[in-house]
Write a protein that holds these residues in place. Structure first.
Motif, PDB file in Angstrom:
ATOM      1  N   GLY A 126       0.820  -1.218   0.000  1.00  0.00           N
ATOM      2  CA  GLY A 126       0.000   0.000   0.000  1.00  0.00           C
ATOM      3  C   GLY A 126       0.842   1.250   0.000  1.00  0.00           C
ATOM      4  N   ASP A 127       0.445   2.220   0.836  1.00  0.00           N
ATOM      5  CA  ASP A 127       1.155   3.499   0.925  1.00  0.00           C
ATOM      6  C   ASP A 127       2.438   3.281   1.727  1.00  0.00           C
ATOM      7  OD1 ASP A 127       2.104   6.049   1.430  1.00  0.00           O
ATOM      8  OD2 ASP A 127       0.116   6.917   1.757  1.00  0.00           O
ATOM      9  N   LEU A 128       3.538   3.084   1.026  1.00  0.00           N
ATOM     10  CA  LEU A 128       4.794   2.742   1.683  1.00  0.00           C
ATOM     11  C   LEU A 128       5.319   3.901   2.528  1.00  0.00           C
ATOM     12  CD1 LEU A 128       6.829   0.486   2.074  1.00  0.00           C
ATOM     13  CD2 LEU A 128       8.030   1.280   0.021  1.00  0.00           C
ATOM     14  N   SER A 129       5.142   5.114   2.050  1.00  0.00           N
ATOM     15  CA  SER A 129       5.612   6.281   2.808  1.00  0.00           C
ATOM     16  C   SER A 129       4.922   6.363   4.161  1.00  0.00           C
ATOM     17  CB  SER A 129       5.369   7.569   2.017  1.00  0.00           C
ATOM     18  OG  SER A 129       6.128   7.579   0.824  1.00  0.00           O
ATOM     19  N   GLU A 130       3.609   6.133   4.168  1.00  0.00           N
ATOM     20  CA  GLU A 130       2.861   6.142   5.414  1.00  0.00           C
ATOM     21  C   GLU A 130       3.300   4.997   6.318  1.00  0.00           C
ATOM     22  OE1 GLU A 130       0.046   6.993   8.418  1.00  0.00           O
ATOM     23  OE2 GLU A 130       0.980   8.183   6.825  1.00  0.00           O
ATOM     24  N   GLY A 131       3.559   3.835   5.727  1.00  0.00           N
ATOM     25  CA  GLY A 131       4.017   2.695   6.500  1.00  0.00           C
ATOM     26  C   GLY A 131       5.354   2.951   7.170  1.00  0.00           C
ATOM     27  N   ILE A 132       6.284   3.547   6.437  1.00  0.00           N
ATOM     28  CA  ILE A 132       7.602   3.849   7.005  1.00  0.00           C
ATOM     29  C   ILE A 132       7.468   4.889   8.107  1.00  0.00           C
ATOM     30  CG2 ILE A 132       9.901   4.775   6.518  1.00  0.00           C
ATOM     31  CD1 ILE A 132       9.363   1.923   5.457  1.00  0.00           C
ATOM     32  N   ARG A 133       6.560   5.839   7.936  1.00  0.00           N
ATOM     33  CA  ARG A 133       6.330   6.841   8.983  1.00  0.00           C
ATOM     34  C   ARG A 133       5.866   6.159  10.274  1.00  0.00           C
ATOM     35  NH1 ARG A 133       2.479   9.130  11.542  1.00  0.00           N
ATOM     36  NH2 ARG A 133       0.864   8.038  10.353  1.00  0.00           N
ATOM     37  N   LYS A 134       4.977   5.173  10.155  1.00  0.00           N
ATOM     38  CA  LYS A 134       4.517   4.430  11.327  1.00  0.00           C
ATOM     39  C   LYS A 134       5.685   3.705  12.017  1.00  0.00           C
ATOM     40  CE  LYS A 134      -0.236   3.323   9.865  1.00  0.00           C
ATOM     41  NZ  LYS A 134      -1.167   2.202   9.574  1.00  0.00           N
ATOM     42  N   ILE A 135       6.548   3.106  11.207  1.00  0.00           N
ATOM     43  CA  ILE A 135       7.697   2.393  11.766  1.00  0.00           C
ATOM     44  C   ILE A 135       8.630   3.360  12.481  1.00  0.00           C
ATOM     45  CG2 ILE A 135       9.777   1.078  11.184  1.00  0.00           C
ATOM     46  CD1 ILE A 135       8.149  -0.195   8.898  1.00  0.00           C
ATOM     47  N   GLU A 136       8.911   4.495  11.858  1.00  0.00           N
ATOM     48  CA  GLU A 136       9.796   5.486  12.468  1.00  0.00           C
ATOM     49  C   GLU A 136       9.239   5.979  13.796  1.00  0.00           C
ATOM     50  OE1 GLU A 136      11.907   7.416   8.489  1.00  0.00           O
ATOM     51  OE2 GLU A 136      10.021   8.256   9.246  1.00  0.00           O
ATOM     52  N   GLU A 137       7.933   6.184  13.860  1.00  0.00           N
ATOM     53  CA  GLU A 137       7.303   6.614  15.117  1.00  0.00           C
ATOM     54  C   GLU A 137       7.417   5.522  16.182  1.00  0.00           C
ATOM     55  OE1 GLU A 137       3.300   7.733  14.304  1.00  0.00           O
ATOM     56  OE2 GLU A 137       3.837   9.662  13.411  1.00  0.00           O
ATOM     57  N   ALA A 138       7.234   4.268  15.767  1.00  0.00           N
ATOM     58  CA  ALA A 138       7.261   3.160  16.717  1.00  0.00           C
ATOM     59  C   ALA A 138       8.647   2.941  17.308  1.00  0.00           C
ATOM     60  CB  ALA A 138       6.780   1.880  16.042  1.00  0.00           C
ATOM     61  N   ILE A 139       9.706   3.187  16.511  1.00  0.00           N
ATOM     62  CA  ILE A 139      11.071   2.892  16.994  1.00  0.00           C
ATOM     63  C   ILE A 139      11.760   4.110  17.581  1.00  0.00           C
ATOM     64  CG2 ILE A 139      11.310   1.050  15.284  1.00  0.00           C
ATOM     65  CD1 ILE A 139      13.155   2.875  13.676  1.00  0.00           C
ATOM     66  N   GLU A 140      11.098   5.245  17.589  1.00  0.00           N
ATOM     67  CA  GLU A 140      11.721   6.449  18.130  1.00  0.00           C
ATOM     68  C   GLU A 140      12.104   6.225  19.599  1.00  0.00           C
ATOM     69  OE1 GLU A 140      10.928  11.279  18.526  1.00  0.00           O
ATOM     70  OE2 GLU A 140       9.379   9.959  17.697  1.00  0.00           O
ATOM     71  N   GLY A 141      13.358   6.458  19.899  1.00  0.00           N
ATOM     72  CA  GLY A 141      13.851   6.291  21.261  1.00  0.00           C
ATOM     73  C   GLY A 141      14.238   4.874  21.631  1.00  0.00           C
ATOM     74  N   LEU A 142      14.031   3.913  20.726  1.00  0.00           N
ATOM     75  CA  LEU A 142      14.396   2.525  21.000  1.00  0.00           C
ATOM     76  C   LEU A 142      15.769   2.206  20.416  1.00  0.00           C
ATOM     77  CD1 LEU A 142      11.056   0.648  20.147  1.00  0.00           C
ATOM     78  CD2 LEU A 142      11.757   1.672  22.320  1.00  0.00           C
ATOM     79  N   ASP A 143      16.545   1.413  21.137  1.00  0.00           N
ATOM     80  CA  ASP A 143      17.846   0.992  20.602  1.00  0.00           C
ATOM     81  C   ASP A 143      17.659  -0.296  19.800  1.00  0.00           C
ATOM     82  OD1 ASP A 143      17.257  -0.371  22.948  1.00  0.00           O
ATOM     83  OD2 ASP A 143      19.358  -0.749  23.428  1.00  0.00           O
ATOM     84  N   ILE A 144      17.248  -0.121  18.545  1.00  0.00           N
ATOM     85  CA  ILE A 144      17.056  -1.273  17.661  1.00  0.00           C
ATOM     86  C   ILE A 144      18.428  -1.836  17.296  1.00  0.00           C
ATOM     87  CG2 ILE A 144      16.106  -2.123  15.494  1.00  0.00           C
ATOM     88  CD1 ILE A 144      13.944  -1.175  17.359  1.00  0.00           C
ATOM     89  N   GLY A 145      18.746  -3.002  17.833  1.00  0.00           N
ATOM     90  CA  GLY A 145      20.053  -3.594  17.582  1.00  0.00           C
ATOM     91  C   GLY A 145      20.056  -4.603  16.463  1.00  0.00           C
ATOM     92  N   VAL A 146      18.880  -5.192  16.171  1.00  0.00           N
ATOM     93  CA  VAL A 146      18.770  -6.215  15.125  1.00  0.00           C
ATOM     94  C   VAL A 146      17.576  -5.890  14.243  1.00  0.00           C
ATOM     95  CG1 VAL A 146      18.450  -8.664  14.620  1.00  0.00           C
ATOM     96  CG2 VAL A 146      19.784  -7.973  16.629  1.00  0.00           C
ATOM     97  N   LEU A 147      17.794  -5.905  12.938  1.00  0.00           N
ATOM     98  CA  LEU A 147      16.711  -5.738  11.964  1.00  0.00           C
ATOM     99  C   LEU A 147      16.628  -6.985  11.103  1.00  0.00           C
ATOM    100  CD1 LEU A 147      14.626  -4.273  10.167  1.00  0.00           C
ATOM    101  CD2 LEU A 147      16.552  -3.193   8.966  1.00  0.00           C
ATOM    102  N   ILE A 148      15.443  -7.584  11.052  1.00  0.00           N
ATOM    103  CA  ILE A 148      15.208  -8.734  10.182  1.00  0.00           C
ATOM    104  C   ILE A 148      14.277  -8.286   9.059  1.00  0.00           C
ATOM    105  CG2 ILE A 148      14.463 -11.133  10.033  1.00  0.00           C
ATOM    106  CD1 ILE A 148      16.747 -10.724  11.996  1.00  0.00           C
ATOM    107  N   ASN A 149      14.824  -8.043   7.873  1.00  0.00           N
ATOM    108  CA  ASN A 149      14.038  -7.682   6.691  1.00  0.00           C
ATOM    109  C   ASN A 149      13.513  -8.964   6.051  1.00  0.00           C
ATOM    110  OD1 ASN A 149      13.934  -4.811   6.316  1.00  0.00           O
ATOM    111  ND2 ASN A 149      16.129  -4.835   5.901  1.00  0.00           N
ATOM    112  N   ASN A 150      12.341  -9.398   6.483  1.00  0.00           N
ATOM    113  CA  ASN A 150      11.807 -10.681   6.031  1.00  0.00           C
ATOM    114  C   ASN A 150      10.623 -10.551   5.088  1.00  0.00           C
ATOM    115  OD1 ASN A 150      11.228 -13.704   6.309  1.00  0.00           O
ATOM    116  ND2 ASN A 150       9.345 -12.808   7.130  1.00  0.00           N
ATOM    117  N   VAL A 151       9.884  -9.436   5.154  1.00  0.00           N
ATOM    118  CA  VAL A 151       8.669  -9.309   4.359  1.00  0.00           C
ATOM    119  C   VAL A 151       8.964  -9.496   2.867  1.00  0.00           C
ATOM    120  CG1 VAL A 151       8.816  -6.796   4.062  1.00  0.00           C
ATOM    121  CG2 VAL A 151       6.581  -7.924   4.019  1.00  0.00           C
TER     122      VAL A 151
END
Length: 224
Positions: A126-151
């Motif tokens: 769908g709207d990828l820009s909106e989706g990435i915005r949701k992800i950026e909001e969700a991870i704000e302030g979190l120390d994401i140490g591992v990313l699994i790009n599986n989709v």
């Protein structure tokens, strides 16, 4: 040589640390894990055997206390989510089906208790820009140490190249290529700032074991 070993349902994948900007400190990794044998290993066969069977695993919590997994509701992505939780990492789970996300997160918390989980509903077709915005909001302030790009998606059934319709072509490129790229762009700055992190891109043996994967050519190209 700094190594990362990832175990998914009994399968071990090992790679050299190659994250740009992190290699001097030996605290990051990018590995392409395919459904076949698409892994990155040093060239010497004896070293490859040692790395895959005897090299000690990494403490993934050293990269950060959170992991982000896309496509976590089935198959490889779901296995990664459970294994990362087993290692004590908190999770950001990104998928399109809120019911399945809840089912997976409830299952993980029932099994591992103290793990924190954030579910982010994103339809990568769908709207990828909106989706990435949701992800950026969700991870704000979190120390994401591992990313699994599986989709990712494939063909619903085998087709000659000229039979691939425009919508399927769009989805293959947007989900498999743009989605992976954009999620990485969202997460990588934090890893670079903290000078540590691991990124796992799930590829496919279709891109390597069977060159061009006849009747699935666009899928193979987008999952190399």
């Amino acid at each position: 040589m700094n190594l990362v070993r990832v175990n998914v349902e009994g399968t071990t994948k090992v790679t050299k640390v190659v994250v740009p900007g992190m290699h001097k400190r030996k605290k990051g990794a990018i590995v392409n894990v395919g459904s076949g044998a698409s892994i990155v290993l040093p060239s010497h066969p004896l070293y490859a055997i040692y790395a895959a069977t005897k090299a000690p695993g990494k403490n993934l919590k050293k990269y950060g206390s959170w992991a982000l997994v896309t496509g976590p509701t089935d198959g490889i992505g779901k296995s990664f989510a459970f294994q990362l939780a087993r290692k004590g990492l908190n999770l950001v789970l990104v998928g399109r089906n809120p019911d399945k996300l809840k089912e997976v997160s409830d299952g993980i918390q029932a099994k591992f208790g103290k793990v924190q989980i954030k579910n982010v509903v994103v339809d990568f077709s769908g709207d990828l820009s909106e989706g990435i915005r949701k992800i950026e909001e969700a991870i704000e302030g979190l120390d994401i140490g591992v990313l699994i790009n599986n989709v990712g998606i494939s063909y619903p059934y085998a087709r000659f190249f000229h039979e691939v319709d425009e919508q399927l072509l769009k989805n293959l490129i947007q989900i498999n290529v743009q989605g992976t790229t954009k999620v990485t762009q969202a997460v990588l700055p934090g890893m670079l700032k903290r000078k540590k992190g691991a990124i796992v891109n799930i590829g496919s043996g279709a891109a390597i074991v069977i060159p061009s994967d006849p009747l699935y050519a666009v899928y193979a190209a987008t999952k190399a």
